[in-house]
Every structure is written in structure tokens, then in C-alpha cells.
Design a protein around this motif. Structure first.
Motif, short mmCIF file in Angstrom:
data_model
loop_
_atom_site.label_atom_id
_atom_site.label_comp_id
_atom_site.label_asym_id
_atom_site.label_seq_id
_atom_site.Cartn_x
_atom_site.Cartn_y
_atom_site.Cartn_z
N GLN A 1 18.29 10.78 -5.48
CA GLN A 1 18.91 9.26 -5.44
C GLN A 1 18.51 8.85 -6.81
OE1 GLN A 1 20.12 7.51 -2.05
NE2 GLN A 1 20.91 9.16 -1.09
N ALA A 2 16.80 8.58 -6.01
CA ALA A 2 16.51 8.18 -6.99
C ALA A 2 16.77 8.12 -8.01
CB ALA A 2 14.67 7.77 -6.91
N GLU A 3 16.02 10.41 -8.46
CA GLU A 3 16.81 10.22 -10.26
C GLU A 3 17.41 10.56 -10.26
OE1 GLU A 3 16.12 14.68 -8.97
OE2 GLU A 3 14.06 14.60 -8.81
N ALA A 4 18.14 10.33 -9.97
CA ALA A 4 19.88 9.88 -10.37
C ALA A 4 19.12 8.25 -10.94
CB ALA A 4 20.94 9.94 -9.76
N ALA A 5 19.50 7.27 -10.30
CA ALA A 5 19.60 6.24 -11.07
C ALA A 5 18.04 5.41 -11.97
CB ALA A 5 18.13 5.15 -9.22
N SER A 6 16.86 6.30 -11.61
CA SER A 6 16.54 6.83 -12.78
C SER A 6 16.74 7.54 -13.82
CB SER A 6 15.06 7.51 -12.81
OG SER A 6 14.29 7.53 -13.42
N VAL B 1 1.12 -1.41 -0.25
CA VAL B 1 0.27 -0.27 -0.13
C VAL B 1 0.63 0.87 0.49
CG1 VAL B 1 -1.32 1.14 1.23
CG2 VAL B 1 -1.89 -1.37 1.57
N ALA B 2 1.97 1.30 0.89
CA ALA B 2 2.97 2.67 0.63
C ALA B 2 3.40 2.98 -0.99
CB ALA B 2 3.82 2.17 2.14
N ILE B 3 3.80 1.30 -1.04
CA ILE B 3 4.40 1.58 -2.55
C ILE B 3 3.52 2.33 -3.74
CG2 ILE B 3 5.23 -0.03 -4.70
CD1 ILE B 3 6.85 -1.50 -2.34
N MET B 4 2.38 1.78 -3.66
CA MET B 4 0.58 2.59 -4.23
C MET B 4 1.62 4.27 -4.20
SD MET B 4 -1.39 -1.16 -3.95
CE MET B 4 -3.11 -0.12 -4.57
N ARG B 5 0.79 4.50 -2.68
CA ARG B 5 0.61 5.70 -2.88
C ARG B 5 1.91 6.17 -2.76
NH1 ARG B 5 -1.38 8.24 2.86
NH2 ARG B 5 -2.19 9.86 1.76
N MET C 1 13.48 -1.64 -9.09
CA MET C 1 15.04 -1.63 -8.64
C MET C 1 15.04 -0.93 -8.22
SD MET C 1 16.88 -3.89 -8.93
CE MET C 1 16.34 -5.25 -10.70
N ILE C 2 14.75 0.18 -8.86
CA ILE C 2 15.17 1.60 -7.41
C ILE C 2 14.38 1.42 -6.61
CG2 ILE C 2 14.25 4.41 -7.45
CD1 ILE C 2 14.67 4.72 -10.63
N LEU C 3 12.97 1.22 -5.92
CA LEU C 3 12.71 1.27 -4.75
C LEU C 3 14.02 -0.24 -4.04
CD1 LEU C 3 8.96 1.06 -5.43
CD2 LEU C 3 10.31 2.05 -4.08
N LYS C 4 13.58 -0.89 -4.38
CA LYS C 4 14.58 -2.93 -4.01
C LYS C 4 16.09 -2.08 -3.69
CE LYS C 4 15.93 -7.33 -5.12
NZ LYS C 4 15.60 -8.21 -5.93
#
Length: 315
Positions: free
Chosen positions: A191-196, A95-99, A204-207
Motif C-alpha cells: 500500500q505504501a509502495e502504491a502511494a509512493s 521514535v517509531a517513525i524514526m525507526r 503523507m503516506i504515514l498520515k
């Protein structure tokens, strides 16, 4: 002949000598003294009341500490806590990932879930799932061209124990979803933007980046929720699940030894909560090891992302 004017070194030495001769008197904290005295007096009165009042029946309470029905009820309480917390963490994570998902439909669904299961009291949800047979008489699975694969009466499936697990898991998942979402939001978005930008997919970014760093923010409130859940399992008494509190009730309903049995229940809850608190402390230390090496962690994460990108290119 006039004396030479004092040099800065001599002046500083004179000042230091005067300061050294000063007598430092600590400020008297009268408020702290009064508060300490009142606290000690209150503790003494409480201890005296527990020790002198014969209604507590400490010998009777000691007799029931290791009573077999009490230990069976304690085992049921611990099993409920572990099962409910495990399911709540899994459902709450989803649910948190969906949010935080880019999809507005997933975000809306998750928001409604959190709104509903946090808004309705846990006891009402518990009684609702226990009486699910009033809405659905039979649970069956029918497949096209095959027919009915599975069919059973709802009362046979939704036992009191399973009803407790389902109801409290869904309720607790609403709180866990907000805890995990806050942990995800605590990770810098750069950090997520750099990985994207390197081509890493969202999953994979979440994991590999977001969830590992979010753990140090998720563990402390999750420990508090686990402790709160342990105590909340006492609600299953209303649907006749043989937990710790229900076992104590069954005994003092026959013997009328209400206070000693409640002392036994309180003792076991305090003992388990103390053990859980120690475990929470070790978990916080484990996931908080990176507090003093944030830069090194960021470099390592980016290095892993670049390595993953190169492997994808080679393939």
C-alpha cells in the motif's frame, strides 16, 4: 421371485435409521471435573480467610475508602498516568517513525533510545532525574547578541512531580515506540509502495495510509501499557510525590493500620483498572471495525491517494 436389490436411496435410508437409533453418550471429562472442584474449593478457602480473619479490619478499610488524603492521592495518580501516557505516545510515535525511516542515522538514534530507556529500570531513571541538580546546578537559556533569557536553579524546576513525569514518560516512550513500530510494520508494504508510485510523500503516506491502519494493532497493547503505567506510578513514592500509595503510607505510618490501608489502595487500583479495561474494549471495537472489510478499505485508500495526486497535478 427374488427380491429386487436395494437401491442407493434405500441403503442410505437404512443407514440413517440405524444412526438415528444410536445413543450418543458424551465423553466424561474427569480432569475438568476435578479441576473445577479444586478451583471452587480454593475460592471458598480464600473467601473464608478474607471474611473470618479479623486482621483485615474491613470496617477500618471502609472508613478510609473516601478519606480526603486518599482521594487527593488518587487524583495525583490519575493525573500522572494521563500526562505520562500522553507524552509517551507522542515521543514513542516520533521514535517509531524514526525507526522505520529511510535514514540510517535516524534509525540508529531511535534504536539506541529504545535500547537505553527499556534497559535501565524505571526506578533508577526516576531517582536520576530527581537528583539532576547534582549534575546541572542551574538551567539557563542564552542567545547570541541577546544574553541570558532564562535562568533558574535546577531544584526549582525539577520538582518531584515534574521529575516523575519526565522520567516515566521517557521510559514508557521506549515501550510505546516498539508497539507503534510493530503496528506500522503490520500494514502491508504494498500500500505504501502504491502511494509512493503515485507521488505521495513519505509524511503523507504515514498520515493517511499507514498510521490509520496500524491503530487496530496498536490499541490493544497500548491499553495494556496504560494499565501497567497506572500501577508503575506507585514508584513515585520513592521521591515523595503525594500519590495514592504515598498517601496511604503517610496514614498507616501514624496509625499502624497497614493492612486496611493497603486494601484501600488495592481497591482503588482495581476500580480504575476495571474502568480502563472497559474503555480499552470499546476502543478495540472502534478501530477493529475494518476487520471484515479490508478490501473496501484498500480501495478507499487507493482512491484517496489518486485523488490527492490529481489535486497536486492541478496545482
Amino acid at each position: 421371485m427374488a427380491d429386487p436389490p436395494p437401491t442407493p436411496t434405500m441403503a442410505n435410508a437404512a443407514i440413517a435409521d440405524k444412526v438415528a437409533r444410536l445413543k450418543v453418550v458424551p465423553q466424561r471429562q474427569y480432569g475438568i471435573w476435578v479441576g473445577t472442584a479444586l478451583a471452587l474449593l480454593l475460592v471458598a478457602l480464600i473467601i473464608r480467610a478474607f471474611a473470618v480473619n479479623p486482621a483485615f479490619s474491613w470496617d477500618t478499610a471502609a472508613k478510609y475508602i473516601l478519606h480526603p488524603p486518599i482521594l487527593r492521592g488518587l487524583g495525583t495518580t490519575l493525573l500522572l498516568t494521563v500526562l505520562i501516557m500522553a507524552v509517551a505516545i507522542v515521543v514513542g510515535t516520533v521514535v517509531a517513525i524514526m525507526r522505520v525511516s529511510p535514514s540510517p542515522i535516524l534509525r540508529a538514534f531511535a534504536s539506541v533510545y529504545v535500547w537505553f530507556f527499556r534497559g535501565v529500570p524505571a526506578l533508577i531513571q526516576l531517582i536520576f532525574w530527581f537528583n539532576l541538580s547534582l549534575l546541572v546546578r542551574q538551567i539557563s537559556l542564552t542567545l547570541p547578541y541577546i544574553g541570558t533569557v532564562f535562568s533558574a536553579r535546577t531544584n526549582d524546576i525539577m520538582t518531584p512531580f515534574l521529575s516523575a513525569v519526565v522520567a516515566l514518560s521517557l521510559c514508557e516512550a521506549g515501550y510505546m515506540a516498539e508497539i507503534i513500530r510493530a503496528g506500522i510494520k503490520s500494514v502491508p508494504s504494498g500500500q505504501a509502495e502504491a502511494a509512493s508510485a503515485l507521488g505521495m510523500p513519505y509524511r503523507m503516506i504515514l498520515k493517511r495510509i499507514t498510521l490509520p491502519q496500524a491503530m487496530r494493532f496498536v490499541v490493544p497493547p497500548t491499553g495494556n501499557e496504560a494499565i501497567n503505567l497506572l500501577k508503575m506510578t506507585s514508584l513515585v513514592t520513592f521521591i515523595a510525590v503525594d500519590d495514592l500509595f504515598y498517601s496511604a503510607q503517610s496514614i498507616y505510618a501514624r496509625t499502624f493500620e497497614t493492612i486496611p490501608l493497603l486494601i484501600v489502595v488495592a481497591f482503588w487500583y482495581l476500580a480504575v483498572v476495571s474502568i480502563m479495561s472497559v474503555g480499552q474494549l470499546f476502543l478495540e471495537r472502534h478501530f477493529g471495525r475494518s476487520d471484515k472489510r479490508d478490501d473496501a478499505m484498500l480501495i478507499e485508500i487507493l482512491a484517496r491517494a489518486i485523488t490527492w495526486r490529481r489535486r497536486q497535478s492541478d496545482v
